[in-house]
Scaffold this motif. Structure first.
Motif, PDB file in Angstrom:
ATOM      1  N   SER A  13       0.679  -1.268  -0.333  1.00 52.66           N
ATOM      2  CA  SER A  13       0.075  -0.037  -0.247  1.00 52.66           C
ATOM      3  C   SER A  13       1.146   1.050  -0.160  1.00 52.66           C
ATOM      4  N   PHE A  14       0.313   2.155  -0.455  1.00 52.74           N
ATOM      5  CA  PHE A  14       1.184   3.912  -0.419  1.00 52.74           C
ATOM      6  C   PHE A  14       1.278   3.635   1.682  1.00 52.74           C
ATOM      7  N   GLU A  15       0.960   3.688   2.284  1.00 48.90           N
ATOM      8  CA  GLU A  15       1.579   4.596   2.971  1.00 48.90           C
ATOM      9  C   GLU A  15       2.260   3.313   3.688  1.00 48.90           C
ATOM     10  N   THR A  16       2.295   1.632   3.515  1.00 47.42           N
ATOM     11  CA  THR A  16       3.259   0.880   4.511  1.00 47.42           C
ATOM     12  C   THR A  16       4.694   1.284   3.569  1.00 47.42           C
ATOM     13  N   ALA A  17       4.967   1.430   2.188  1.00 50.37           N
ATOM     14  CA  ALA A  17       6.130   2.213   1.098  1.00 50.37           C
ATOM     15  C   ALA A  17       6.055   3.382   2.106  1.00 50.37           C
ATOM     16  N   LEU A  18       5.237   4.179   2.222  1.00 48.15           N
ATOM     17  CA  LEU A  18       5.941   5.382   2.284  1.00 48.15           C
ATOM     18  C   LEU A  18       6.948   5.410   3.770  1.00 48.15           C
ATOM     19  N   ARG A  19       6.722   4.126   4.542  1.00 46.86           N
ATOM     20  CA  ARG A  19       6.939   4.207   6.110  1.00 46.86           C
ATOM     21  C   ARG A  19       8.406   3.851   5.915  1.00 46.86           C
ATOM     22  N   GLU A  20       7.852   2.744   4.942  1.00 49.58           N
ATOM     23  CA  GLU A  20       9.274   1.787   4.648  1.00 49.58           C
ATOM     24  C   GLU A  20      10.872   2.753   4.175  1.00 49.58           C
ATOM     25  N   LEU A  21      10.226   3.801   2.996  1.00 51.19           N
ATOM     26  CA  LEU A  21      11.051   4.965   2.095  1.00 51.19           C
ATOM     27  C   LEU A  21      11.584   5.651   3.946  1.00 51.19           C
ATOM     28  N   GLU A  22      10.442   6.505   4.299  1.00 54.42           N
ATOM     29  CA  GLU A  22      11.104   6.835   5.657  1.00 54.42           C
ATOM     30  C   GLU A  22      12.464   6.601   6.624  1.00 54.42           C
ATOM     31  N   THR A  23      12.009   5.287   7.306  1.00 52.82           N
ATOM     32  CA  THR A  23      13.021   4.008   7.495  1.00 52.82           C
ATOM     33  C   THR A  23      13.947   4.341   7.013  1.00 52.82           C
ATOM     34  N   ILE A  24      13.965   4.391   5.213  1.00 60.48           N
ATOM     35  CA  ILE A  24      15.216   4.004   4.785  1.00 60.48           C
ATOM     36  C   ILE A  24      16.051   5.418   5.356  1.00 60.48           C
ATOM     37  N   VAL A  25      15.402   6.016   4.953  1.00 59.54           N
ATOM     38  CA  VAL A  25      16.154   7.559   4.669  1.00 59.54           C
ATOM     39  C   VAL A  25      16.758   7.825   6.340  1.00 59.54           C
ATOM     40  N   ALA A  26      15.723   7.776   7.559  1.00 53.90           N
ATOM     41  CA  ALA A  26      16.453   8.336   8.569  1.00 53.90           C
ATOM     42  C   ALA A  26      17.853   7.183   8.764  1.00 53.90           C
ATOM     43  N   GLN A  27      18.047   6.336   8.450  1.00 53.41           N
ATOM     44  CA  GLN A  27      18.607   5.494   8.467  1.00 53.41           C
ATOM     45  C   GLN A  27      20.138   5.938   7.559  1.00 53.41           C
ATOM     46  N   LEU A  28      19.587   5.885   6.169  1.00 47.93           N
ATOM     47  CA  LEU A  28      20.526   6.635   5.740  1.00 47.93           C
ATOM     48  C   LEU A  28      21.709   7.765   6.370  1.00 47.93           C
ATOM     49  N   GLU A  29      20.737   8.591   6.261  1.00 47.07           N
ATOM     50  CA  GLU A  29      21.174   9.681   7.199  1.00 47.07           C
ATOM     51  C   GLU A  29      22.031  10.346   8.792  1.00 47.07           C
ATOM     52  N   ARG A  30      21.549   8.569   8.907  1.00 44.53           N
ATOM     53  CA  ARG A  30      21.966   8.912  10.516  1.00 44.53           C
ATOM     54  C   ARG A  30      23.698   8.401  10.405  1.00 44.53           C
ATOM     55  N   GLY A  31      24.247   7.735   9.092  1.00 44.77           N
ATOM     56  CA  GLY A  31      25.123   6.923   8.202  1.00 44.77           C
ATOM     57  C   GLY A  31      25.033   5.609   9.246  1.00 44.77           C
ATOM     58  N   GLU A  32      23.876   4.824  10.217  1.00 46.02           N
ATOM     59  CA  GLU A  32      24.308   3.874  10.746  1.00 46.02           C
ATOM     60  C   GLU A  32      24.398   2.506  10.255  1.00 46.02           C
ATOM     61  N   VAL A  33      24.934   2.063   8.329  1.00 41.14           N
ATOM     62  CA  VAL A  33      25.218   1.147   8.070  1.00 41.14           C
ATOM     63  C   VAL A  33      26.396   1.559   7.056  1.00 41.14           C
ATOM     64  N   GLU A  34      26.876   0.444   6.861  1.00 45.80           N
ATOM     65  CA  GLU A  34      28.006   0.756   5.897  1.00 45.80           C
ATOM     66  C   GLU A  34      28.278   0.175   4.193  1.00 45.80           C
ATOM     67  N   LEU A  35      28.418   1.070   4.247  1.00 49.83           N
ATOM     68  CA  LEU A  35      28.249   1.518   2.418  1.00 49.83           C
ATOM     69  C   LEU A  35      27.287   1.078   0.914  1.00 49.83           C
ATOM     70  N   GLU A  36      27.976  -0.912   1.050  1.00 46.24           N
ATOM     71  CA  GLU A  36      27.314  -2.056   0.642  1.00 46.24           C
ATOM     72  C   GLU A  36      26.141  -1.766   1.194  1.00 46.24           C
ATOM     73  N   GLN A  37      25.869  -1.696   2.233  1.00 41.69           N
ATOM     74  CA  GLN A  37      24.788  -1.888   3.354  1.00 41.69           C
ATOM     75  C   GLN A  37      23.591  -0.436   2.452  1.00 41.69           C
ATOM     76  N   SER A  38      24.337  -0.111   2.479  1.00 41.50           N
ATOM     77  CA  SER A  38      23.844   1.980   2.008  1.00 41.50           C
ATOM     78  C   SER A  38      23.360   1.764   0.193  1.00 41.50           C
ATOM     79  N   ILE A  39      24.433   0.889  -0.185  1.00 35.30           N
ATOM     80  CA  ILE A  39      23.878   1.187  -1.374  1.00 35.30           C
ATOM     81  C   ILE A  39      22.435   0.338  -2.155  1.00 35.30           C
ATOM     82  N   ALA A  40      22.161  -0.163  -1.375  1.00 37.13           N
ATOM     83  CA  ALA A  40      21.447  -1.571  -1.586  1.00 37.13           C
ATOM     84  C   ALA A  40      20.561  -1.013  -0.937  1.00 37.13           C
ATOM     85  N   MET A  41      20.087  -0.114   0.366  1.00 43.14           N
ATOM     86  CA  MET A  41      18.763   0.370   0.760  1.00 43.14           C
ATOM     87  C   MET A  41      18.746   1.410   0.112  1.00 43.14           C
ATOM     88  N   TYR A  42      19.576   2.629  -0.564  1.00 46.23           N
ATOM     89  CA  TYR A  42      19.316   3.277  -1.689  1.00 46.23           C
ATOM     90  C   TYR A  42      18.839   2.937  -3.010  1.00 46.23           C
TER      91      TYR A  42
END
Length: 82
Positions: A13-42
């Motif tokens: 659903s739109f809402e589920t996809a948006l929530r997951e997208l927001e989670t990904i953005v937050a993790q990437l902004e905090r720099g919590e993940v390694e480069l390879e995982q960051s690329i996959a998340m992006y």
């Protein structure tokens, strides 16, 4: 062969996809993940963003406004949301 993540996202659903997208953005902004995982998340985030945009476009096309013409006849036409 189908792209499993893309097929999974297409079912969201739109809402589920948006929530997951927001989670990904937050993790990437905090720099919590390694480069390879960051690329996959992006890449997943880009797919989620495209899905959300498509769902919004679909919704926009379904929205109609009620119009009364000069003779008092009522009809519906696509809403101009821009």
């Amino acid at each position: 062969m189908t792209d499993a993540p893309t097929a999974e996202i297409a079912q969201m659903s739109f809402e589920t996809a948006l929530r997951e997208l927001e989670t990904i953005v937050a993790q990437l902004e905090r720099g919590e993940v390694e480069l390879e995982q960051s690329i996959a998340m992006y890449e997943r985030g880009a797919a989620l963003k495209a899905h959300c945009e498509a769902r919004l476009k679909e919704a926009q096309l379904k929205v109609e406004k009620i119009v009364v013409d000069a003779d008092g006849a009522i009809s519906a036409e696509p809403a101009d949301l821009d």
